[in-house]
Design a protein around this motif. Structure first.
Motif, mmCIF file in Angstrom:
data_model
loop_
_atom_site.group_PDB
_atom_site.id
_atom_site.type_symbol
_atom_site.label_atom_id
_atom_site.label_comp_id
_atom_site.label_asym_id
_atom_site.label_seq_id
_atom_site.Cartn_x
_atom_site.Cartn_y
_atom_site.Cartn_z
ATOM 1 N N GLY A 162 49.035 3.981 40.037
ATOM 2 C CA GLY A 162 50.015 4.999 39.672
ATOM 3 C C GLY A 162 50.111 5.254 38.182
ATOM 4 N N SER A 163 50.815 6.306 37.838
ATOM 5 C CA SER A 163 50.955 6.713 36.441
ATOM 6 C C SER A 163 52.094 6.007 35.717
ATOM 7 C CB SER A 163 51.175 8.224 36.372
ATOM 8 O OG SER A 163 52.359 8.578 37.081
ATOM 9 N N ILE A 164 52.934 5.272 36.432
ATOM 10 C CA ILE A 164 54.065 4.575 35.812
ATOM 11 C C ILE A 164 53.629 3.181 35.369
ATOM 12 C CG2 ILE A 164 56.390 3.662 36.170
ATOM 13 C CD1 ILE A 164 56.833 5.925 38.170
ATOM 14 N N HIS A 165 53.814 2.888 34.079
ATOM 15 C CA HIS A 165 53.355 1.603 33.541
ATOM 16 C C HIS A 165 54.412 0.848 32.748
ATOM 17 C CE1 HIS A 165 49.312 2.539 34.793
ATOM 18 N NE2 HIS A 165 49.430 3.722 34.227
ATOM 19 N N THR A 166 55.637 1.365 32.680
ATOM 20 C CA THR A 166 56.694 0.684 31.932
ATOM 21 C C THR A 166 57.929 0.531 32.805
ATOM 22 O OG1 THR A 166 57.683 2.712 31.050
ATOM 23 C CG2 THR A 166 55.892 1.709 29.750
ATOM 24 N N ARG A 167 58.748 -0.464 32.462
ATOM 25 C CA ARG A 167 59.997 -0.700 33.190
ATOM 26 C C ARG A 167 60.915 0.521 33.078
ATOM 27 N NH1 ARG A 167 62.353 -5.092 35.097
ATOM 28 N NH2 ARG A 167 60.963 -6.494 33.970
ATOM 29 N N GLU A 168 60.974 1.099 31.891
ATOM 30 C CA GLU A 168 61.848 2.250 31.675
ATOM 31 C C GLU A 168 61.460 3.434 32.566
ATOM 32 O OE1 GLU A 168 61.969 -0.594 28.527
ATOM 33 O OE2 GLU A 168 60.251 0.574 29.182
ATOM 34 N N ALA A 169 60.182 3.738 32.627
ATOM 35 C CA ALA A 169 59.719 4.851 33.460
ATOM 36 C C ALA A 169 59.943 4.561 34.942
ATOM 37 C CB ALA A 169 58.247 5.140 33.189
ATOM 38 N N CYS A 170 59.744 3.316 35.332
ATOM 39 C CA CYS A 170 59.944 2.928 36.727
ATOM 40 C C CYS A 170 61.418 3.040 37.102
ATOM 41 C CB CYS A 170 59.424 1.508 36.949
ATOM 42 S SG CYS A 170 59.440 0.982 38.674
ATOM 43 N N ASP A 171 62.289 2.543 36.231
ATOM 44 C CA ASP A 171 63.733 2.652 36.483
ATOM 45 C C ASP A 171 64.156 4.114 36.598
ATOM 46 O OD1 ASP A 171 63.946 -0.111 36.401
ATOM 47 O OD2 ASP A 171 64.775 -0.168 34.371
ATOM 48 N N ALA A 172 63.625 4.948 35.712
ATOM 49 C CA ALA A 172 63.975 6.379 35.724
ATOM 50 C C ALA A 172 63.518 7.062 37.016
ATOM 51 C CB ALA A 172 63.351 7.083 34.517
ATOM 52 N N ALA A 173 62.422 6.566 37.625
ATOM 53 C CA ALA A 173 61.903 7.142 38.864
ATOM 54 C C ALA A 173 62.552 6.522 40.103
ATOM 55 C CB ALA A 173 60.384 6.967 38.926
ATOM 56 N N GLY A 174 63.453 5.551 39.894
ATOM 57 C CA GLY A 174 64.134 4.911 41.018
ATOM 58 C C GLY A 174 63.346 3.794 41.658
ATOM 59 N N GLY A 175 62.281 3.339 41.000
ATOM 60 C CA GLY A 175 61.443 2.281 41.548
ATOM 61 C C GLY A 175 61.903 0.893 41.151
ATOM 62 N N VAL A 176 61.146 -0.100 41.599
ATOM 63 C CA VAL A 176 61.395 -1.498 41.248
ATOM 64 C C VAL A 176 60.199 -1.968 40.448
ATOM 65 C CG1 VAL A 176 61.727 -3.831 42.133
ATOM 66 C CG2 VAL A 176 62.767 -1.890 43.320
ATOM 67 N N PHE A 177 60.416 -2.381 39.206
ATOM 68 C CA PHE A 177 59.333 -2.776 38.308
ATOM 69 C C PHE A 177 59.022 -4.259 38.452
ATOM 70 C CE2 PHE A 177 57.534 -3.964 34.158
ATOM 71 C CZ PHE A 177 56.518 -3.037 34.080
ATOM 72 N N LEU A 178 57.757 -4.566 38.649
ATOM 73 C CA LEU A 178 57.278 -5.954 38.708
ATOM 74 C C LEU A 178 56.300 -6.128 37.549
ATOM 75 C CD1 LEU A 178 56.605 -6.019 42.542
ATOM 76 C CD2 LEU A 178 58.579 -6.960 41.354
ATOM 77 N N PRO A 179 56.669 -6.893 36.514
ATOM 78 C CA PRO A 179 55.841 -6.976 35.314
ATOM 79 C C PRO A 179 54.515 -7.707 35.492
ATOM 80 C CG PRO A 179 57.684 -8.486 35.138
ATOM 81 C CD PRO A 179 57.895 -7.668 36.390
ATOM 82 N N HIS A 180 54.413 -8.548 36.518
ATOM 83 C CA HIS A 180 53.171 -9.309 36.711
ATOM 84 C C HIS A 180 52.976 -9.554 38.199
ATOM 85 C CE1 HIS A 180 50.167 -12.214 35.012
ATOM 86 N NE2 HIS A 180 50.161 -12.525 36.287
ATOM 87 N N VAL A 181 52.017 -8.855 38.820
ATOM 88 C CA VAL A 181 51.825 -9.018 40.260
ATOM 89 C C VAL A 181 50.648 -9.902 40.626
ATOM 90 C CG1 VAL A 181 52.991 -6.906 40.943
ATOM 91 C CG2 VAL A 181 50.571 -6.835 40.441
#
Length: 84
Positions: A25-44
């Motif tokens: 996906g195009s989202i790579h930061t916590r801020e962008a993920c939060d803004a899109a309503g997603g859940v950010f996982l920094p290390h999978v």
């Protein structure tokens, strides 16, 4: 590698050339993920197993040393893992 998990109802946004969520996906930061309503996982991904099936010595098929240049990963994300 980080991961932005899509919110419910947006699973289709994981796929296609314009994917928004997930590993591609195009989202790579916590801020962008939060803004899109997603859940950010920094290390999978953490530990990884490497297999070298074309080695002629069976002991080197599962080798963890770098005598042939196999080890090309950045170990900074796993500081407790002894690599020598």
């Amino acid at each position: 590698m980080n991961f932005c998990k899509a919110p419910a109802g947006q699973l289709a946004a994981y796929f296609g050339p314009n994917a928004k969520f997930g590993l591609l996906g195009s989202i790579h930061t916590r801020e962008a993920c939060d803004a899109a309503g997603g859940v950010f996982l920094p290390h999978v991904f953490g530990w990884m197993v490497h297999v070298y099936p074309y080695e002629t010595d069976p002991r080197k098929v599962w080798a963890v040393d770098d005598d042939k240049g196999h080890d090309n990963m950045d170990h900074s994300s796993m500081p407790g893992m002894k690599m020598d």
